[in-house]
Write an enzyme that holds these catalytic residues in place. Structure first.
Site, PDB file in Angstrom:
ATOM      1  N   THR A 135       0.849  -1.191   0.000  1.00 57.48           N
ATOM      2  CA  THR A 135       0.000   0.000   0.000  1.00 57.48           C
ATOM      3  C   THR A 135       0.879   1.233   0.000  1.00 57.48           C
ATOM      4  OG1 THR A 135      -1.510   1.387   1.260  1.00 57.48           O
ATOM      5  CG2 THR A 135      -0.265  -0.192   2.530  1.00 57.48           C
ATOM      6  N   ASP A 174      -0.252   3.919   1.038  1.00 58.25           N
ATOM      7  CA  ASP A 174      -0.723   4.679   2.207  1.00 58.25           C
ATOM      8  C   ASP A 174       0.055   4.370   3.480  1.00 58.25           C
ATOM      9  OD1 ASP A 174      -2.662   5.897   0.697  1.00 58.25           O
ATOM     10  OD2 ASP A 174      -4.198   4.402   1.162  1.00 58.25           O
ATOM     11  N   MET A 208      -2.446  11.957  -1.343  1.00 56.41           N
ATOM     12  CA  MET A 208      -3.304  10.811  -1.037  1.00 56.41           C
ATOM     13  C   MET A 208      -3.128  10.338   0.414  1.00 56.41           C
ATOM     14  SD  MET A 208      -3.154   8.491  -4.489  1.00 56.41           S
ATOM     15  CE  MET A 208      -4.294   8.745  -5.847  1.00 56.41           C
ATOM     16  N   ARG A 243      -6.303   8.615   2.883  1.00 60.69           N
ATOM     17  CA  ARG A 243      -7.598   8.993   3.426  1.00 60.69           C
ATOM     18  C   ARG A 243      -7.567   9.100   4.952  1.00 60.69           C
ATOM     19  NH1 ARG A 243     -10.540   5.233   0.628  1.00 60.69           N
ATOM     20  NH2 ARG A 243      -9.456   3.869   2.059  1.00 60.69           N
ATOM     21  N   ARG A 295       0.998   6.843  -7.080  1.00 64.03           N
ATOM     22  CA  ARG A 295       1.035   5.384  -6.953  1.00 64.03           C
ATOM     23  C   ARG A 295       1.569   4.697  -8.207  1.00 64.03           C
ATOM     24  NH1 ARG A 295      -5.502   4.988  -7.172  1.00 64.03           N
ATOM     25  NH2 ARG A 295      -5.675   4.674  -9.413  1.00 64.03           N
TER      26      ARG A 295
END
Lengths: 414, 414
Positions: free
Chosen positions: A147, A149, A193, A195, A306
């Site tokens: 990921t 993130d 990015m 969330r 990404r």
């Protein structure tokens, strides 16, 4: 020495990254190291578990044939096998889905299953591992983290994060240079990015760690975002510096928990119930323009975060390969229902090894940025936070190019 | 052998690029080759002619001291001297501005003036050269081209364009890979810079030249944009391909000449009367979502197009240096009121040399994409067009890095 004694399947799931194919390379490498010969097959699920259910399976061995294929695949962004965003229902609610999955496993005589993905994909790993145990089907199910993130629990960091962080940090220092050229007040607001976790937004500050141009203000979703305080901070900074650059996470929310982004009003959600975010910078840009009247530009770093494999981190790609390799070792050792995970064994100089973690400790959880990495005023990050990111962005990949442009590996899926 | 016999000044103007400092490097190199010694000075105008008027001048020789400085500056994006967007009034309307400029020239005993910029900057070059002749002030005024937009007349292409084109082409092929991962209908619309000329948007198609992933539809400002036909084209393409990528210029207009972008309504203009464009992709994304109901993502490539020096073209940087060098030669040869310009002497394999062009042929004109480079349906570009761009994006720069991040040169301006 443990061995791989039966066929294996590997799938990719969730949002793509610049390193997810490097992890796939690691699985291929691990298989080649631990199977007696290529009579034992490595199958690829096309479009993850969803495609697998529909019978979309390819023979990876037939397509990744040599070192050149391997290197090309390693530097290819986005899930080369195809991905899915499929929420596996519980076995109680939809037993027929599990029947189908295990029929497919039996059809290809699959005894090892590697699933490369993030939070939602680890939920799939957990459910399939549990169901296999329940029905006594002999399969080792291993999660492999992925990921940008970096919000997966149970691993120091996730493969894919380093490359995204490197792209963001490089681009931010370039944007700072770009924004400083005119002798007029100018505010650039960049949207990054992430969330629920601010790891990527944090990495916007990394250039500062080396004395390079970096954003002046940084807002993570881990802190409540106060619009009034934001405007005051920008006004205050403009008194001593004409050109400001600000980095905000797409996921910042106000004290009521409402997203700042303009699409929040539409409440569009994906199948996992995640709100689709976009336009946070645009909203803040309009506010700054209205309140302060200066020149404002807003930039969503968007998809390249990404997929900008041309700017990937060699350190990240190498660890991604190692994580995939280790997943195969774990399976060969008889593990199941675990995720391969990166352990930082030494901070300075950075050293790591690949261990594992029970999937129950990971699935459906979110690892946020700890307090120690956020400054006291909640508008920047600490040097400790930057020290955490720094070793993950080291090194440049050697890309295969044609005419100066990056070449990507493409699986035949027909 | 012609020599530089007096002090020189160099300024940067207009929007920054990844290669404008390479051109500055070329001016520095040219000066070192053609002046007897460093008693003859090279001054830098801080923030272009506007800063020069305010007395902001630095000694470049004191700051770019060795090969390491030179290499660092060559790979630094954005105008390192600072830029301006200053419209020089006519000498008739504002004689006092010219008095001030020529006072400054006299103050530093400047006999050569190099101005690196685009269309508007060449207008400044023209006016200053003409005024110098009129008042019989001995100065050689040379324009040096710079624009990512590639819309300058009188040169085969402009320094800065190749690096922007390379960034766009690389990023587009990555976006195509990213968009193809799910097995669902998905349309990505990317917005690319270039208000009046479609050169940059054209470069989005370059990966196709090498059989790499490229956008399915491409819309340049040289053709009238018909929303209805656009929707039909997308609908038609989706019948045979699930994941589409579309590239549009920010400057596309409808049959009435109205911009498609959402900010067109606001009619915000800069000091040159250029409308500030943004949101073209966003507008089209909303239309596709409404008409076709599929998943849509919109991406503005934004500022990185002009500042992503980490992805610059080595061919572009080298030609930028050569163009700057040639400008100094032209001045030494006694030229004035000309722009150094790139001549493509051979198409295949590509060869070029640096010539010059009368500034009157260049200033205030716009070079648009010729018909031969646009396909008959006006929604893509031809191979001839791609063959024009291909040699300009070759080669990767060797960046100075710290911790994996690019390091930039910073002039002390205080």
């Amino acid at each position: 020495m443990f061995k791989i004694n039966g066929n294996a399947a590997v799938g990719q799931s969730g949002g793509p990254t610049s390193a997810i194919n490097a992890t796939l390379c690691g699985v291929i490498r691990g298989m080649d190291e631990l199977r007696e010969n290529r009579d034992i097959k490595l199958y690829g699920m096309v479009n993850g578990i969803e495609g697998f259910l529909a019978g979309k399976v390819i023979d990876i061995d037939a397509q990744v044939c040599n070192e050149a294929d391997f290197e090309l695949l390693k530097h290819t962004p986005a899930s080369a096998l195809g991905s899915c965003r499929f929420k596996l229902p519980s076995a109680e609610a939809k037993p027929e889905v599990y029947d189908k999955i295990f029929e497919r496993f039996a059809e290809y005589d699959i005894r090892y299953f590697f699933y490369i993905g993030g939070n939602d994909s680890m939920d799939t790993v957990k459910k399939i591992a549990e169901h296999a145990e329940k029905i006594n089907y002999p399969i080792n199910v291993i999660g492999v983290p992925k990921t940008i993130d970096n919000d997966l629990e149970g691993t120091d960091h996730s493969p894919g994060f380093g490359s995204a962080a490197k792209y963001i940090a490089s681009t931010m220092t370039e944007i700072c240079a770009d924004n400083a050229v005119y002798d007029t007040e100018s505010v650039v607001i960049t949207e990054i990015m992430g969330r629920d976790a601010g790891w990527l937004t944090m990495s916007a500050a990394l250039p500062r760690f080396y004395g390079l141009g970096a954003p002046d203000l940084i807002y993570l979703p881990e802190r409540v975002f106060d619009v009034g305080r934001f405007v005051s901070s920008v006004r205050e900074r403009l008194k001593t510096k004409k050109c400001l650059v600000i980095a905000v996470s797409e996921g910042i929310r106000d004290a009521d928990g409402e997203y700042i982004c303009e699409s929040a009003g539409s409440k569009e959600k994906d199948i996992f119930g995640h709100t689709w975010l976009s336009g946070t910078a645009a909203v803040l840009g309009k506010i700054i323009k209205r309140e302060l009247g200066c020149k404002v530009r807003t930039i969503e770093l968007n998809t390249p975060q990404r997929c900008a494999a041309h700017a990937a981190s060699a350190a990240d790609l190498d660890e991604s390969v190692q994580t995939g390799r280790r997943a195969v070792c774990l399976a060969a050792e008889g593990m199941t229902g675990v995720m391969a995970s990166i352990i930082r064994t030494k901070k300075t100089p950075y050293e790591s090894e690949i261990g594992y973690m029970d999937i129950g400790m990971i699935a459906n959880k979110i690892k946020t940025v700890p307090d120690a990495y956020i400054n006291s005023t909640g508008d920047n990050v600490t040097d400790d936070g930057l020290a955490y990111i720094a070793p993950l962005v080291i090194g440049e990949p050697e890309l295969v190019r044609l005419g100066g442009l990056p070449v990507h590996f493409i699986f035949k899926k027909g």
